[in-house]
Design a protein around this motif. Structure first.
Motif, PDB file in Angstrom:
ATOM      1  N   UNK B 227       0.843  -1.203   0.000  1.00 47.33           N
ATOM      2  CA  UNK B 227       0.000   0.000   0.000  1.00 47.33           C
ATOM      3  C   UNK B 227       0.877   1.252   0.000  1.00 47.33           C
ATOM      4  N   UNK B 228       1.877   1.252   0.857  1.00 46.95           N
ATOM      5  CA  UNK B 228       2.736   2.450   0.938  1.00 46.95           C
ATOM      6  C   UNK B 228       3.442   2.695  -0.392  1.00 46.95           C
ATOM      7  N   UNK B 229       4.017   1.627  -0.975  1.00 50.95           N
ATOM      8  CA  UNK B 229       4.750   1.841  -2.236  1.00 50.95           C
ATOM      9  C   UNK B 229       3.785   2.183  -3.373  1.00 50.95           C
ATOM     10  N   UNK B 230       2.569   1.638  -3.332  1.00 53.82           N
ATOM     11  CA  UNK B 230       1.611   1.958  -4.402  1.00 53.82           C
ATOM     12  C   UNK B 230       1.174   3.412  -4.331  1.00 53.82           C
ATOM     13  N   UNK B 231       1.018   3.916  -3.126  1.00 50.78           N
ATOM     14  CA  UNK B 231       0.651   5.323  -2.995  1.00 50.78           C
ATOM     15  C   UNK B 231       1.762   6.237  -3.521  1.00 50.78           C
ATOM     16  N   UNK B 232       2.993   5.706  -3.499  1.00 56.37           N
ATOM     17  CA  UNK B 232       4.125   6.536  -3.940  1.00 56.37           C
ATOM     18  C   UNK B 232       4.438   6.361  -5.427  1.00 56.37           C
ATOM     19  N   UNK B 233       3.600   5.645  -6.168  1.00 55.27           N
ATOM     20  CA  UNK B 233       3.936   5.332  -7.557  1.00 55.27           C
ATOM     21  C   UNK B 233       4.235   6.607  -8.345  1.00 55.27           C
TER      22      UNK B 233
END
Lengths: 428, 294
Positions: B227-233
């Motif tokens: 979730x964290x990395x996806x929000x930072x895409x």
């Protein structure tokens, strides 16, 4: 014992961390001294020059080769070492901005978006460094007068956007000369599409990763050909004008007439399509002529006219500037003059990228077919560089995305105008 | 004795502080201070050259008036909803498959193959995918052409461009999560699987009632990281589509980058970044609650 080892390692890590944080100055000075010993004398001043690449991606003689060769004489004469950095076009201005702001930036820098940096006071005013005689020797010195001062010296002036035509394909479709105006462009495109459905009859790069590249060939020339001033009296983009509406309606009509299909928003490199013989007509800079000749394309060009017979060319006004925070301003201006001298620019035009001469003692190395536009005062009057206004890159990016949305059927031309202005004003 | 006991605790605390100090300094410098600065800049007009000028909530007003912001927010949420479950499930299935059926050389080869995209930089991977996904002359369309399928406009239509972003992300991430799951699967006590087998549990029942519950802590970690990395895409979008066509693949992180570094609107970009931070915190809180309740 284990505790002591752990404590020692912990302290070591802290020390390394602090050392790393505080080492910027030390490491940069080490790098500088390393560079200077390889050049002139050990205590030579290091001058940092940041420029984008102009040699082709597969060129054997690179931009770095060129500048290294050219600066040898300058380094000897001025007992300095010039560190040239070549940054790719993609994200170029971001790198410049962050670099200049960090204090580790260049002394001499090539910039294509003049207004924001000049208005922010990041550039050194240059006027006092030039004699009248020097100014008079430059053809385009005044283009560098932006945001109320002479902050830049134009270096790459020219590359006017014209309509290149593959004459073999046009002849197959029964045309002996390029289209002269918008109506003919549409008529030619439709006919070519019938005769040669395997190629793009006319294409614009609305899938380009750089929104500005698309603007300079696929929007701004048409805006000027529609007879408009891009900026209003307050210096803001004049998109919601007759010229803006005419331009966007024309661009939309290219899709409505079946000339563009839905792949237009994924076309990134239109010049490449033209060089490969996959596109019959493409608007692009005159500087592309060399690579098109190399590709063996039989081409001609048109200075397209708008509905009222108006011509309009986007031309490059990319310039060199001296950073306001440069510790070597005098030397930086000297380098800037050297880089724009006839000797260096003639070599640049010959070896890297053909453009019109910058100075009156420079040679015309641009393709001779374009001499008639570059030496005609009537044509020069229709030359326009990037309009200078606040937050221009943001504006172009928003407009680009909205035009993409128009081609996907989400927005009408008028909605493109309204959404762009609303979004741009919100960001301001 | 009392004095010595206190000294011991103090000494323990002293050592404890010393041990965490390096990590704390790193977190302070690269996370806490930047977050505080971003919050501060979000209330200012700042272009990196002139001093920051306090303008109250104007940046937030501008952001909430921007239609691009809502597109970016919706795209980011869609992206999280698509990529996190798919990459988590795929990673789990592949890890279980390799652990159960391919423990030898072939398993090692398969693991390595699936892990390779993880070590490639996002920008480089996206650049290669961009070439492969070209409408004319792209390797994927050329391949599809062998089966009579016409040119697919992968990056020029809204739905397909978004799908491509998701697929490239999943392709990039699945190997990393697979390796974590694989270690987890190998750590499940054999006795539990054997007992389930003796009780007549089918492979699906063993997977659902033995493997999945044992991997819950790992799943929690993988979903959180996902979730964290996806929000930072950002980088895959930047390279593959530039947020287009239109605003169909623009994300919040991409918008932050554009306003901060293309347009030098640091204050405006900081306001978007703060909103993004609040979203990540809210979703993490929600996720934490769901996992704890179960």
């Amino acid at each position: 014992m284990k505790k002591k080892i752990a404590l020692f390692l912990s302290a070591l890590m802290m020390f390394s961390l602090l050392a790393a944080c505080g080492s910027t100055g030390a490491s940069s000075s080490a790098a500088a001294s390393g560079a200077s010993t390889s050049g002139s004398s050990a205590d030579a001043t290091v001058l940092k020059v940041w420029v984008p690449p102009y040699a082709g991606g597969d060129a054997e003689y690179t931009d770095m080769d060129f500048w290294t060769d050219q600066f040898k004489e300058f380094e000897q004469e001025n007992n300095c070492k010039v560190e040239v950095s070549i940054f790719p076009w993609t994200g170029y201005m971001q790198k410049i901005t962050t670099g200049m702001n960090s204090g580790e930036g260049p002394d001499v820098v090539y910039i294509d978006t003049l207004y924001d940096l000049a208005a922010a006071g990041a550039l050194e005013p240059l006027d006092s460094y030039f004699t009248q005689e020097e100014k008079d020797n430059y053809y385009y010195y005044d283009i560098g007068n932006v945001a109320g001062g002479q902050y830049v010296l134009p270096m790459m002036v020219g590359d006017a956007s014209v309509l290149f035509c593959n004459m073999d394909i046009l002849k197959e479709a029964g045309f002996d000369a390029p289209p002269a105006n918008w109506d003919e462009l549409i008529a030619y495109s439709k006919k070519i599409k019938e005769v040669r459905p395997d190629v793009y009859s006319f294409i614009q790069p609305w899938g380009n990763s750089s929104s500005k590249s698309s603007m300079m060939t696929s929007f701004l020339p048409y805006f000027w050909q529609a007879g408009g001033d891009f900026l209003d009296a307050d210096g803001k983009p004049n998109l919601n004008s007759e010229a803006g509406k005419t331009t966007l309606n024309f661009l939309k009509s290219l899709q409505d007439e079946g000339i563009f299909d839905d792949t237009v928003v994924s076309v990134g490199d239109a010049p490449d399509l033209f060089r490969n013989g996959e596109a019959a007509m493409v608007m692009m800079g005159t500087g592309m002529a060399g690579s098109i000749d190399k590709a063996g394309i039989n081409w001609d060009f048109s200075t397209l006219k708008g509905p009222d017979g108006q011509e309009g060319f986007w031309i490059s006004g990319d310039s060199l500037a001296v950073a306001a925070n440069s510790p070597h301003k005098e030397l930086a201006v000297k380098a800037l003059k050297y880089m724009t001298s006839a000797k260096v620019m003639d070599a640049f035009h010959e070896k890297l990228y053909a453009m019109t001469p910058l100075t009156k003692d420079g040679a015309y190395t641009e393709n001779e077919r374009f001499q008639k536009i570059y030496e005609s005062e009537a044509e020069i009057a229709n030359f326009h560089i990037w309009p200078g206004f606040e937050n221009a890159d943001s504006f172009y990016d928003i407009l680009f995305k909205n035009i993409q949305s128009m081609y996907m059927g989400d927005l009408t031309p008028q909605q493109v105008i309204d959404n762009t202005m609303e979004e741009y004003n919100a960001a301001l | 004795m009392k004095k010595r006991g206190l000294t011991g605790r103090k000494q323990q605390a002293f050592y404890g502080i010393l041990y965490i100090l390096p990590s704390f300094v790193i977190i302070l410098m690269f996370s806490i201070i930047p977050i505080i600065l971003a919050i501060y800049f979000s209330f200012t007009k700042y272009d990196m050259y002139s001093p920051a000028e306090f303008i109250g909530l104007q940046n937030y007003e501008g952001v909430f008036k921007s239609s691009t912001f809502y597109s970016a927010l919706w795209n980011t949420l869609k992206y999280v909803i698509v990529t996190v479950p798919v990459q988590t499930l795929l990673a789990l299935l592949i890890a279980v498959f390799i652990a159960d059926k391919m423990r030898g050389l072939y398993g090692a080869l398969l693991k390595s193959t699936i892990f390779i995209p993880v070590i490639v930089s996002n920008i480089a991977a996206a650049a290669v995918w961009k070439v492969m996904l070209k409408t004319r002359g792209g390797i994927i369309n050329n391949f599809l052409g062998l089966f009579g399928i016409g040119e697919v406009n992968w990056l020029g239509t809204k739905a397909l461009a978004f799908l491509c972003i998701c697929l490239v992300t999943i392709w990039k991430n699945v190997g990393y999560y697979m390796v974590i799951y694989y270690a987890g699967v190998m750590g499940i006590p054999k006795e539990q699987q054997e007992a389930a087998l003796m009780d007549g549990a089918s492979p699906a029942q063993r997977f659902w009632h033995v493997t999945v519950p044992n991997l819950r802590p790992i799943t929690y970690m993988i979903v959180t990281l996902g979730i964290i990395s996806s929000f930072q895409i950002f980088d895959i979008v930047y390279q593959l589509t530039g947020g287009g066509p239109g605003t169909s693949t623009i994300t919040l992180a991409y918008m932050v980058y554009t306003y901060a570094f293309s347009n030098q609107k640091l204050g405006y970009a900081s306001a978007i970044a703060v909103i993004l931070l609040l979203f990540v915190l809210a979703i993490h809180w929600l996720q934490d609650k769901v996992f704890k309740e179960r």
